[in-house]
Design a protein around this motif. Sequence first.
Motif, PDB file in Angstrom:
ATOM      1  N   PHE A  93     -36.172 -34.242  -3.197  1.00 29.83           N
ATOM      2  CA  PHE A  93     -34.789 -34.708  -3.330  1.00 29.83           C
ATOM      3  C   PHE A  93     -34.751 -36.205  -3.646  1.00 29.83           C
ATOM      4  O   PHE A  93     -34.013 -36.648  -4.534  1.00 29.83           O
ATOM      5  CB  PHE A  93     -34.023 -34.407  -2.034  1.00 29.83           C
ATOM      6  N   THR A  94     -35.541 -36.997  -2.931  1.00 32.88           N
ATOM      7  CA  THR A  94     -35.497 -38.450  -3.175  1.00 32.88           C
ATOM      8  C   THR A  94     -35.997 -38.783  -4.575  1.00 32.88           C
ATOM      9  O   THR A  94     -35.475 -39.691  -5.229  1.00 32.88           O
ATOM     10  CB  THR A  94     -36.325 -39.244  -2.135  1.00 32.88           C
ATOM     11  N   GLN A  95     -36.970 -38.007  -5.036  1.00 27.99           N
ATOM     12  CA  GLN A  95     -37.470 -38.242  -6.397  1.00 27.99           C
ATOM     13  C   GLN A  95     -36.369 -37.963  -7.427  1.00 27.99           C
ATOM     14  O   GLN A  95     -36.147 -38.756  -8.350  1.00 27.99           O
ATOM     15  CB  GLN A  95     -38.677 -37.336  -6.660  1.00 27.99           C
ATOM     16  N   MET A  96     -35.655 -36.848  -7.242  1.00 30.62           N
ATOM     17  CA  MET A  96     -34.537 -36.521  -8.140  1.00 30.62           C
ATOM     18  C   MET A  96     -33.484 -37.624  -8.113  1.00 30.62           C
ATOM     19  O   MET A  96     -32.959 -38.038  -9.147  1.00 30.62           O
ATOM     20  CB  MET A  96     -33.864 -35.203  -7.707  1.00 30.62           C
ATOM     21  N   ALA A  97     -33.169 -38.093  -6.898  1.00 23.76           N
ATOM     22  CA  ALA A  97     -32.133 -39.112  -6.751  1.00 23.76           C
ATOM     23  C   ALA A  97     -32.543 -40.408  -7.442  1.00 23.76           C
ATOM     24  O   ALA A  97     -31.736 -41.047  -8.124  1.00 23.76           O
ATOM     25  CB  ALA A  97     -31.849 -39.357  -5.273  1.00 23.76           C
ATOM     26  N   HIS A  98     -33.809 -40.795  -7.291  1.00 23.95           N
ATOM     27  CA  HIS A  98     -34.267 -42.050  -7.910  1.00 23.95           C
ATOM     28  C   HIS A  98     -34.303 -41.920  -9.433  1.00 23.95           C
ATOM     29  O   HIS A  98     -34.087 -42.898 -10.143  1.00 23.95           O
ATOM     30  CB  HIS A  98     -35.624 -42.462  -7.329  1.00 23.95           C
ATOM     31  N   GLN A  99     -34.586 -40.714  -9.909  1.00 25.14           N
ATOM     32  CA  GLN A  99     -34.573 -40.525 -11.367  1.00 25.14           C
ATOM     33  C   GLN A  99     -33.141 -40.538 -11.899  1.00 25.14           C
ATOM     34  O   GLN A  99     -32.863 -41.063 -12.968  1.00 25.14           O
ATOM     35  CB  GLN A  99     -35.262 -39.205 -11.731  1.00 25.14           C
TER      36      GLN A  99
END
Length: 506
Positions: A357-363
């Motif tokens: 989830f955090t990776q998606m959000a940062h992207q």
Amino acid sequence: MRIAIAGFQHETNTFAPKPTKYDDFVMTDSWPGMLHGDMVMSETRGMNLPITGAINSAEAFTDHHQDRGQDRCIDLIPLLWCSAEPGGYVSDDAFDRIASMICDGILASGQIDGIYLDLHGAMVTASHFDGEGELLRRIRAVIGDNIPIAVSLDLHANVTHEMVNYANLITIYRTYPHLDMAATGGRAMDGLLDILSDAEISHAFRQIPFLIPLPAQYTGADPCLSIYKHMSQISSDRGAFVEWAMGFSASDIPDCGPSVLAYAPSSERADAMVADICDRIMAAEADFDPMLIDPEPAVQIALNSSSDNPGAKPVVLADVQDNPGAGGSGDTAGLLKALYHAGAEGVVCGIISDPDFTQMAHQAGIGAHIKAGLGGKSGVADDTPFEAEFIIHALHDGIFTYTGEMYGGGIAEIGDSCLVSPVGAADIKIVVSTYRTQCLDQCFFTSFGIDLTATRIIALKSTVHFRADFESLASQIIHVAAPGLFECRLERLPYQHLRGGMRWGK
Ligand SMILES: [Zn+2]
């Protein structure tokens, strides 16, 4: 005098499925990563860690004697210090490598007069129920019986006869939240120095035949408060003192549970102190109540409280069973779902650990919307992801500076993090991290600019440690029994290895 010092801390939740590996001891989390040699001294200075207190005590001893023109001094030989986030059993590879580094370091130190060890006391390895007992056995095999060993342990230690017999002296934290970690290490070093000055010391040790759920181990309230107060009244600062480990209920081992330990110049005095404290603990058995409430009624109590008292302090809902600091996955979504479905407002929630989830959000970036399942990905019973569309309010590099009393000044490294809300429920703000960590400090919210005093409900993943920094903010604290790997309703746990005669749960 030459004293070797080392630390090797793990609290093992044998019900958590993921083993704890060597790399987990190497990485930095709320505490430093693995430290070798002089780094043990330089990187722990100023922290509330047992080894820091032990180092301070040894340095104070040297200063005291040098001020008087005496040439008595302590040469500390720092070997290694490491810890890993609480989790499943420690792999043989991790345990054997780290135990060997400590034993080899002792051998390479030449002539030494004593050893201080900063241990937890609830380490279970793939091959050993009693990790600390096995470590001490291996150290004794290297140094023999004549060199004294002093150990400090966590209040959640499951203390064994082997630990007590291999160590000359054990001290244990007396506060939960653990505000006295450094003080406990200092007490162990002072005791070691007394032994090296030929102080007479006898010990007594007794295990208690019932488990205490962790939410009931809070030392700021009774029954614990009164018992600890009495312990300090019957202990003198040095030479005669009693220690109580409340135990870690998620280690399914024969020695799981509370125990009481005393040291005194005579065995009669040590026996009397242990008997006194054991009697008080036994008499309080029915009072160790975890006071758990299911998520939906807990949320309802919080909503009623804030609507009945507008402007009052927020209610804290403690997600006590998904505490990463007790081996929880830090990603269960049960409490969050209950808040969302009840239409709660003025909510902050954290920390949910979800690397995808955090990776998606940062992207996606600030202001973007993402459709995703949040949390619920660790296979915890009765837990699934919280599926929604989220708006991303803020991104964070995951390096937080603690501001609360327990870890104040220390750094938490929890990987890329973000603050999000479900679309349509913008007044529920959720902190999401890459790595799991216990939400025991306000910094995880205030670093995102959140004014906690303006919230109505603070939902956090912690069992008791959060109280040190959140209690003064809260009008009420409720223990919520949502899904998690740290089951606090002990009667539900499938224990297989507790010793005969143990009692647990209701
Ligand atoms: Zn603890």
